[in-house]
Design an enzyme around this catalytic site. Structure first.
Site, PDB file in Angstrom:
ATOM      1  N   ASP A  15     -10.613  63.523 -51.328  1.00 52.65           N
ATOM      2  CA  ASP A  15     -11.479  62.910 -52.478  1.00 52.65           C
ATOM      3  C   ASP A  15     -10.378  63.299 -53.663  1.00 52.65           C
ATOM      4  O   ASP A  15      -9.685  64.097 -53.997  1.00 52.65           O
ATOM      5  CB  ASP A  15     -12.592  63.602 -52.653  1.00 52.65           C
ATOM      6  CG  ASP A  15     -13.431  62.707 -53.645  1.00 52.65           C
ATOM      7  OD1 ASP A  15     -13.260  61.707 -54.228  1.00 52.65           O
ATOM      8  OD2 ASP A  15     -14.868  63.195 -53.955  1.00 52.65           O
ATOM      9  N   ASN A  63     -17.316  51.900 -48.974  1.00 52.29           N
ATOM     10  CA  ASN A  63     -16.201  51.855 -49.842  1.00 52.29           C
ATOM     11  C   ASN A  63     -15.670  49.989 -50.106  1.00 52.29           C
ATOM     12  O   ASN A  63     -15.076  49.522 -50.945  1.00 52.29           O
ATOM     13  CB  ASN A  63     -14.914  52.374 -49.156  1.00 52.29           C
ATOM     14  CG  ASN A  63     -14.784  53.713 -49.663  1.00 52.29           C
ATOM     15  OD1 ASN A  63     -14.151  54.617 -49.006  1.00 52.29           O
ATOM     16  ND2 ASN A  63     -15.368  54.050 -50.703  1.00 52.29           N
TER      17      ASN A  63
HETATM   18  C1  FPP Z   1     -10.923  59.050 -52.398  1.00 55.00           C
HETATM   19  O1  FPP Z   1     -10.542  59.148 -53.480  1.00 55.00           O
HETATM   20  C2  FPP Z   1      -9.922  58.288 -51.480  1.00 55.00           C
HETATM   21  C3  FPP Z   1     -10.183  57.166 -50.771  1.00 55.00           C
HETATM   22  C4  FPP Z   1     -11.320  56.425 -50.484  1.00 55.00           C
HETATM   23  C5  FPP Z   1      -9.134  56.634 -49.935  1.00 55.00           C
HETATM   24  C6  FPP Z   1      -8.450  57.378 -49.004  1.00 55.00           C
HETATM   25  C7  FPP Z   1      -7.209  56.892 -48.956  1.00 55.00           C
HETATM   26  C8  FPP Z   1      -5.968  57.576 -48.569  1.00 55.00           C
HETATM   27  C9  FPP Z   1      -5.766  58.966 -49.056  1.00 55.00           C
HETATM   28  C10 FPP Z   1      -4.782  56.679 -48.352  1.00 55.00           C
HETATM   29  C11 FPP Z   1      -4.213  56.950 -47.325  1.00 55.00           C
HETATM   30  C12 FPP Z   1      -5.022  56.700 -46.032  1.00 55.00           C
HETATM   31  C13 FPP Z   1      -4.214  56.152 -44.932  1.00 55.00           C
HETATM   32  C14 FPP Z   1      -4.808  56.390 -43.666  1.00 55.00           C
HETATM   33  C15 FPP Z   1      -2.741  55.706 -45.086  1.00 55.00           C
HETATM   34  P1  FPP Z   1     -11.430  58.552 -54.764  1.00 55.00           P
HETATM   35  O2  FPP Z   1     -10.723  57.072 -55.084  1.00 55.00           O
HETATM   36  O3  FPP Z   1     -12.753  58.357 -54.433  1.00 55.00           O
HETATM   37  O4  FPP Z   1     -11.068  59.174 -55.938  1.00 55.00           O
HETATM   38  P2  FPP Z   1     -11.882  59.685 -57.162  1.00 55.00           P
HETATM   39  O5  FPP Z   1     -13.386  60.098 -56.823  1.00 55.00           O
HETATM   40  O6  FPP Z   1     -11.381  60.475 -57.998  1.00 55.00           O
HETATM   41  O7  FPP Z   1     -12.393  58.051 -57.847  1.00 55.00           O
END
Ligand code: FPP
Length: 243
Positions: A15, A63
């Site tokens: 996260d 998501n």
């Molecule tokens: C959470 O941060 C992250 C995600 C929902 C996406 C996770 C994806 C990756 C780490 C990319 C790499 C994965 C692969 C398999 C190549 P957020 O967007 O919820 O952050 P925030 O809470 O700060 O907005």
């Protein structure tokens, strides 16, 4: 580090990509891109430290509700990661699994995921489980439906059947055959499970750090493992019984 304190299975809620980007005045996509690099480092570190299973939450069933361009970017990132990383993982004898309701992804992405899973199926050095279009409730629901299908298909139907066991549910989860996580890490300081591995984390130790996922590196992973090593895992027993 003491080898006996190395968890065999680490699960991570990655996260904070968005917040990492925002802090720098960058688009959220930049955070995800850096997040993908953190994941690459985490896989390598797990390999080096002897962690056999790494399970990451890459995309939840919820998501899809994010802005269309962000969802599109993430889909592109998954494709790119498969194209660029899977051969390397295979060379390192790592098995990769994509687990979740895969049927909702594009044909192209589904085919790539299938290809990566088939290619690495026999690998034994480590396991990377990427949870995509994943929800813990969806997984348990899917498991129960599988079991019910089996009952309806069997002779005599449901009427004569004995009760469903925990073992049967376990054997119908996407994670069938994978040991439960010993350690669950969540970055970016959120104290939530967010529908991740609801069944499997029943006895996992939870470690939350305020480090944002794009900043999470091997040093941070070692910190989490050291903290895990100090925990007493009781599995419902008393401290005295364990001695
Ligand atoms: C959470 O941060 C992250 C995600 C929902 C996406 C996770 C994806 C990756 C780490 C990319 C790499 C994965 C692969 C398999 C190549 P957020 O967007 O919820 O952050 P925030 O809470 O700060 O907005």
């Amino acid at each position: 580090m003491n080898a006996k304190n190395i968890p065999q299975h680490i699960a991570i809620i990655m996260d904070g990509n968005g917040r990492w980007a925002k802090k720098r005045g960058l688009p959220r996509a930049a955070g995800h891109k850096r997040g993908a690099e953190s994941l690459r480092e985490a896989v390598r570190a797990c390999n080096e430290l002897g962690v056999k299973h790494l399970t990451v939450y890459a995309f939840s069933t919820e998501n899809w509700q994010r802005p269309e361009d962000e969802v599109g970017f993430l889909m592109g990132l998954f494709l790119e990661a498969i194209n660029n990383e899977v051969n390397k993982l295979h060379k390192n004898n790592v098995r990769i699994r994509f687990l979740g309701r895969l049927q909702q992804f594009s044909k192209e992405l589904q085919e790539k995921m299938r290809w990566a899973m088939d290619l690495t199926e026999k690998n034994t050095a480590g396991n990377l489980n990427v949870m995509v279009n994943y929800g813990g409730r969806a997984e348990i629901t899917d498991a129960v439906n599988e079991i019910v299908k089996g009952i309806e298909g069997s002779e005599g139907g449901g009427g004569r059947r004995k009760e469903i066991t925990e073992e049967e549910i376990e054997n119908n989860l996407y994670t069938k055959g994978i040991p439960d996580p010993d350690l669950l890490i969540r970055t970016a300081n959120e104290m939530r499970i967010s529908n991740f591995l609801l069944w499997q984390i029943a006895y996992s130790e939870i470690y939350v750090t305020d480090v944002l996922w794009p900043d999470f590196n091997k040093q941070e992973l070692i910190k989490a493992i050291e903290e895990y090593g100090k925990r007493e895992r009781r599995f419902g027993k008393t401290s005295e019984q364990l001695k």
